[in-house]
Design an enzyme around this catalytic site. Structure first.
Site, PDB file in Angstrom:
ATOM      1  N   LYS A   1      -6.346  10.288   0.523  1.00  0.00           N
ATOM      2  CA  LYS A   1      -6.534   8.659   0.942  1.00  0.00           C
ATOM      3  C   LYS A   1      -7.607   7.652   0.326  1.00  0.00           C
ATOM      4  O   LYS A   1      -8.743   8.350   0.320  1.00  0.00           O
ATOM      5  CB  LYS A   1      -6.813   8.707   2.309  1.00  0.00           C
ATOM      6  CG  LYS A   1      -6.485   7.312   3.249  1.00  0.00           C
ATOM      7  CD  LYS A   1      -6.653   7.607   4.641  1.00  0.00           C
ATOM      8  CE  LYS A   1      -6.201   6.057   5.401  1.00  0.00           C
ATOM      9  NZ  LYS A   1      -6.456   6.346   6.868  1.00  0.00           N
TER      10      LYS A   1
ATOM     11  N   GLU B   1       1.005  -1.254   0.057  1.00  0.00           N
ATOM     12  CA  GLU B   1      -0.140   0.034   0.007  1.00  0.00           C
ATOM     13  C   GLU B   1       0.959   1.438   0.024  1.00  0.00           C
ATOM     14  O   GLU B   1       2.052   1.247   0.450  1.00  0.00           O
ATOM     15  CB  GLU B   1      -0.832  -0.057   1.166  1.00  0.00           C
ATOM     16  CG  GLU B   1      -0.140   0.220   2.549  1.00  0.00           C
ATOM     17  CD  GLU B   1      -1.054  -0.008   3.657  1.00  0.00           C
ATOM     18  OE1 GLU B   1      -1.804   0.957   3.755  1.00  0.00           O
ATOM     19  OE2 GLU B   1      -1.237  -0.863   4.713  1.00  0.00           O
TER      20      GLU B   1
ATOM     21  N   LYS C   1      -5.225  -3.752  14.082  1.00  0.00           N
ATOM     22  CA  LYS C   1      -4.676  -2.685  14.647  1.00  0.00           C
ATOM     23  C   LYS C   1      -5.119  -2.723  16.039  1.00  0.00           C
ATOM     24  O   LYS C   1      -6.002  -2.883  16.649  1.00  0.00           O
ATOM     25  CB  LYS C   1      -4.569  -1.256  14.257  1.00  0.00           C
ATOM     26  CG  LYS C   1      -4.105  -1.253  12.684  1.00  0.00           C
ATOM     27  CD  LYS C   1      -4.523   0.291  12.102  1.00  0.00           C
ATOM     28  CE  LYS C   1      -3.880   0.120  10.611  1.00  0.00           C
ATOM     29  NZ  LYS C   1      -4.544   1.300   9.703  1.00  0.00           N
TER      30      LYS C   1
END
Length: 310
Positions: free
Chosen positions: A85, A28, A158
């Site tokens: 983004k 990414e 995460k």
């Protein structure tokens, strides 16, 4: 460059590797925008190369998806004043707009699958947020995993997310989750907890399981989780205490929506005296290396299947 797909610009190196059925790993570009220099993105690519695969960092520029960015293209996204983004749902608008875009997990795997890449590496996936029972805040990564044929290598969800609800979502969605050298789901900075996963110690066995899943179940991702190195791992109790305190403060001060996650991450960084930075770097390099090794194993598995059919 690829001239057959109206949305893709595939680098010559990546296009050649794909045409020759050699291993390729997608990366990414969203992490690039937070990197202080080119050093880390190029170190991640080197980890992929050292494992025997070709890195394909993916981004958006000039109305095209760039699959396999050179250092100049990476630097352009890293140093630009404004970079969008781009998750899966923003891809169309980003391409139509013609500007620069940094792809997230979901956006990257859409482009990677379209290019013919089978493996993607990231540090941590998105997941179900804490308090999602009230907010319905769930990362689009999880839904995209049900739509995209990809091996996703990460250190789990995460740490600021709800690991148990994320695991429940993945189970319900039929997305297999393996632990490389572990039978517990890693939690990004934290090596593991009490959520069981299917342990795999041999990446060639992992490649056979991945290929079999795709043959039987078609289009969905397979997650291969890799624990953070023990020397870089952060204490689980310290992380949980920091998150609990930050969540309470966010509620008191009215921090909501997409401001919550960065607020929590800053709180964890302060509580650990910045150890999360070293842990994050370690994760990025180790997941890239394992992804390269998985890509090599998948390529060998595919070649073996072709030979067996002859």
């Amino acid at each position: 460059m690829d001239g057959t797909d109206p949305f893709l610009d595939v680098s010559e190196e990546v296009a050649t590797a794909l045409a020759e059925e050699r291993p390729v790993v997608a990366l990414e570009s969203s992490l690039i925008t937070a990197s202080p220099s080119l050093e880390l993105p190029l170190a991640i690519e080197k980890s992929v190369r050292d494992a025997g695969a070709v890195p394909a960092t993916i981004g958006v520029a000039g109305g095209r998806l760039l699959v396999g960015m050179d250092s100049e293209q990476i630097e352009r996204i890293r140093s630009a004043a404004h970079v969008q983004k781009v998750s899966a749902r923003e891809l169309g608008a980003a391409l139509a707009g013609g500007g620069l875009g940094a792809t997230t997990v979901a956006g990257t795997i859409v482009a990677a699958e379209r290019a013919g890449i089978e493996v993607f590496a990231t540090a941590g996936i998105g997941g179900v947020h804490r308090g999602a029972q009230q907010t319905f805040d769930i990362s689009p990564d999880l839904l995209q995993f049900t739509r995209t044929r990809m091996t996703v290598v990460s250190a789990g969800a995460k740490s600021i997310l709800d690991a148990r609800l994320t695991a429940e979502y993945l189970e319900t969605a039929g997305v297999p989750v393996f632990g490389y050298g572990t039978d517990r789901l890693p939690r990004f900075y934290v090596r593991g907890g009490d959520i069981p996963v299917a342990r795999i110690d041999d990446l060639h066995a992992a490649a056979r399981a991945i290929r079999a899943h795709w043959l039987l179940n078609g289009r969905s991702a397979v997650l291969l989780t890799v624990p953070v190195d023990e020397a870089e791992a952060v204490d689980a109790t310290l992380v949980e205490e920091a998150i609990a305190g930050a969540l309470a403060e966010a509620e008191r001060t009215g921090i909501t929506g997409n401001k919550v996650s960065p607020f929590l991450m800053r709180a964890v960084s302060r509580a650990t005296a910045g150890r999360t930075a070293a842990a994050g770097r370690s994760i990025l390099l180790s997941t890239a290396r394992v992804a390269g090794e998985v890509a090599v194993a998948l390529a060998a598995e595919r070649a073996g299947a072709v030979r067996a059919q002859r």
